[in-house]
Motif scaffolding. Structure first.
Motif, PDB file in Angstrom:
ATOM      1  N   GLY A  17     -89.983 -22.748  28.799  1.00 31.68           N
ATOM      2  CA  GLY A  17     -89.679 -24.052  28.492  1.00 31.68           C
ATOM      3  C   GLY A  17     -88.521 -24.360  28.831  1.00 31.68           C
ATOM      4  O   GLY A  17     -87.736 -25.695  28.687  1.00 31.68           O
ATOM      5  N   VAL A  18     -87.432 -23.452  28.848  1.00 35.15           N
ATOM      6  CA  VAL A  18     -85.951 -23.563  28.739  1.00 35.15           C
ATOM      7  C   VAL A  18     -85.657 -23.982  30.328  1.00 35.15           C
ATOM      8  O   VAL A  18     -86.207 -23.752  31.480  1.00 35.15           O
ATOM      9  CB  VAL A  18     -85.217 -22.419  28.581  1.00 35.15           C
ATOM     10  CG1 VAL A  18     -85.523 -22.194  27.155  1.00 35.15           C
ATOM     11  CG2 VAL A  18     -85.441 -21.162  29.336  1.00 35.15           C
ATOM     12  N   ASN A  19     -84.513 -24.701  30.359  1.00 35.85           N
ATOM     13  CA  ASN A  19     -83.801 -25.277  31.711  1.00 35.85           C
ATOM     14  C   ASN A  19     -83.027 -23.791  32.503  1.00 35.85           C
ATOM     15  O   ASN A  19     -82.068 -23.584  31.725  1.00 35.85           O
ATOM     16  CB  ASN A  19     -82.940 -26.312  31.650  1.00 35.85           C
ATOM     17  CG  ASN A  19     -82.597 -26.874  32.691  1.00 35.85           C
ATOM     18  OD1 ASN A  19     -81.975 -26.141  33.762  1.00 35.85           O
ATOM     19  ND2 ASN A  19     -82.293 -28.165  33.019  1.00 35.85           N
ATOM     20  N   ILE A  20     -83.748 -23.164  33.307  1.00 33.97           N
ATOM     21  CA  ILE A  20     -83.374 -21.921  33.457  1.00 33.97           C
ATOM     22  C   ILE A  20     -81.768 -22.119  34.314  1.00 33.97           C
ATOM     23  O   ILE A  20     -80.834 -21.302  33.564  1.00 33.97           O
ATOM     24  CB  ILE A  20     -84.182 -21.406  34.584  1.00 33.97           C
ATOM     25  CG1 ILE A  20     -85.270 -20.655  33.918  1.00 33.97           C
ATOM     26  CG2 ILE A  20     -83.525 -19.886  35.091  1.00 33.97           C
ATOM     27  CD1 ILE A  20     -86.446 -19.950  34.626  1.00 33.97           C
ATOM     28  N   PRO A  21     -81.466 -23.070  35.036  1.00 39.90           N
ATOM     29  CA  PRO A  21     -80.029 -23.143  35.553  1.00 39.90           C
ATOM     30  C   PRO A  21     -79.199 -23.316  34.465  1.00 39.90           C
ATOM     31  O   PRO A  21     -77.875 -23.088  34.402  1.00 39.90           O
ATOM     32  CB  PRO A  21     -80.013 -24.073  36.432  1.00 39.90           C
ATOM     33  CG  PRO A  21     -81.593 -24.515  37.040  1.00 39.90           C
ATOM     34  CD  PRO A  21     -82.323 -23.752  35.549  1.00 39.90           C
ATOM     35  N   VAL A  22     -79.489 -24.239  33.368  1.00 39.82           N
ATOM     36  CA  VAL A  22     -78.635 -24.503  32.200  1.00 39.82           C
ATOM     37  C   VAL A  22     -78.331 -23.240  31.304  1.00 39.82           C
ATOM     38  O   VAL A  22     -77.225 -23.041  30.893  1.00 39.82           O
ATOM     39  CB  VAL A  22     -79.233 -25.650  31.403  1.00 39.82           C
ATOM     40  CG1 VAL A  22     -78.194 -25.731  29.991  1.00 39.82           C
ATOM     41  CG2 VAL A  22     -78.966 -27.107  32.276  1.00 39.82           C
ATOM     42  N   VAL A  23     -79.474 -22.564  31.238  1.00 36.89           N
ATOM     43  CA  VAL A  23     -79.488 -21.135  30.381  1.00 36.89           C
ATOM     44  C   VAL A  23     -78.326 -20.241  31.036  1.00 36.89           C
ATOM     45  O   VAL A  23     -77.456 -19.522  30.590  1.00 36.89           O
ATOM     46  CB  VAL A  23     -80.610 -20.514  30.109  1.00 36.89           C
ATOM     47  CG1 VAL A  23     -80.736 -19.165  29.644  1.00 36.89           C
ATOM     48  CG2 VAL A  23     -81.362 -21.368  29.145  1.00 36.89           C
ATOM     49  N   CYS A  24     -78.615 -20.110  32.391  1.00 38.32           N
ATOM     50  CA  CYS A  24     -77.774 -19.116  33.280  1.00 38.32           C
ATOM     51  C   CYS A  24     -76.283 -19.546  33.314  1.00 38.32           C
ATOM     52  O   CYS A  24     -75.401 -18.793  33.065  1.00 38.32           O
ATOM     53  CB  CYS A  24     -78.079 -19.110  34.708  1.00 38.32           C
ATOM     54  SG  CYS A  24     -79.795 -18.179  34.699  1.00 38.32           S
ATOM     55  N   GLU A  25     -76.026 -21.133  33.421  1.00 34.95           N
ATOM     56  CA  GLU A  25     -74.728 -21.453  33.174  1.00 34.95           C
ATOM     57  C   GLU A  25     -73.951 -21.166  31.933  1.00 34.95           C
ATOM     58  O   GLU A  25     -72.825 -20.539  31.978  1.00 34.95           O
ATOM     59  CB  GLU A  25     -74.578 -22.874  33.610  1.00 34.95           C
ATOM     60  CG  GLU A  25     -73.116 -23.593  33.428  1.00 34.95           C
ATOM     61  CD  GLU A  25     -72.531 -23.080  34.976  1.00 34.95           C
ATOM     62  OE1 GLU A  25     -70.929 -22.852  34.496  1.00 34.95           O
ATOM     63  OE2 GLU A  25     -73.126 -22.661  35.875  1.00 34.95           O
ATOM     64  N   SER A  26     -74.734 -21.103  30.885  1.00 37.30           N
ATOM     65  CA  SER A  26     -74.284 -20.872  29.473  1.00 37.30           C
ATOM     66  C   SER A  26     -73.962 -19.513  29.473  1.00 37.30           C
ATOM     67  O   SER A  26     -72.926 -18.966  28.922  1.00 37.30           O
ATOM     68  CB  SER A  26     -75.336 -21.150  28.487  1.00 37.30           C
ATOM     69  OG  SER A  26     -74.905 -20.866  27.353  1.00 37.30           O
ATOM     70  N   ILE A  27     -74.715 -18.579  29.914  1.00 34.09           N
ATOM     71  CA  ILE A  27     -74.750 -16.999  30.067  1.00 34.09           C
ATOM     72  C   ILE A  27     -73.467 -16.688  30.745  1.00 34.09           C
ATOM     73  O   ILE A  27     -72.440 -15.833  30.486  1.00 34.09           O
ATOM     74  CB  ILE A  27     -75.699 -16.289  30.693  1.00 34.09           C
ATOM     75  CG1 ILE A  27     -76.843 -16.603  29.721  1.00 34.09           C
ATOM     76  CG2 ILE A  27     -75.405 -14.993  30.598  1.00 34.09           C
ATOM     77  CD1 ILE A  27     -78.342 -16.099  30.220  1.00 34.09           C
TER      78      ILE A  27
END
Length: 117
Positions: A78-88
């Protein structure tokens, strides 16, 4: 090993230091369940225990004394994968450069698994 030279002498930082900092920064980001590794014999992706998270991180030392990082992760459903990756990418770059003074030239993230709770 990355070598930093100054008027007082040399500082040498091993890949292991970058691996630990990267794994710690990545796994503390929202939406990241953990680090992963693909098993060569069966081809399946496996979650790594925290003490083995270095296997999900590959650090390459570039000729110009910068580093490039490859991460293999599992995310929450359910997470927004592009947003999570940008955060990482932001967190890893900030933490690694802040703690070592070494520039992170590139961060590649592979989302290998989604965990359904």
């Amino acid at each position: 090993m990355v070598s930093i030279y100054n008027e007082h002498g040399n500082i040498n930082i091993s890949r292991a230091v970058f691996t630990i900092l990267t794994g710690d920064a990545a796994t503390n980001c929202f939406g990241v369940k953990g680090m992963t590794v693909r098993n060569v014999s069966d081809g399946f992706v496996h979650m790594l225990k925290p003490e083995f998270m270095g296997k999900g991180v590959h650090v390459e030392i570039n000729p110009d004394n910068t580093i490039s990082i490859e991460l293999h992760i599992a995310v929450d459903q359910g997470v927004n994968i592009p947003v999570v990756c940008e955060s990482i990418m932001e967190e890893v770059g900030y933490k690694v450069t802040g703690k070592t003074g070494v520039e992170v030239k590139r961060i590649d993230i592979f989302v290998d698994k989604m965990i359904i709770d």
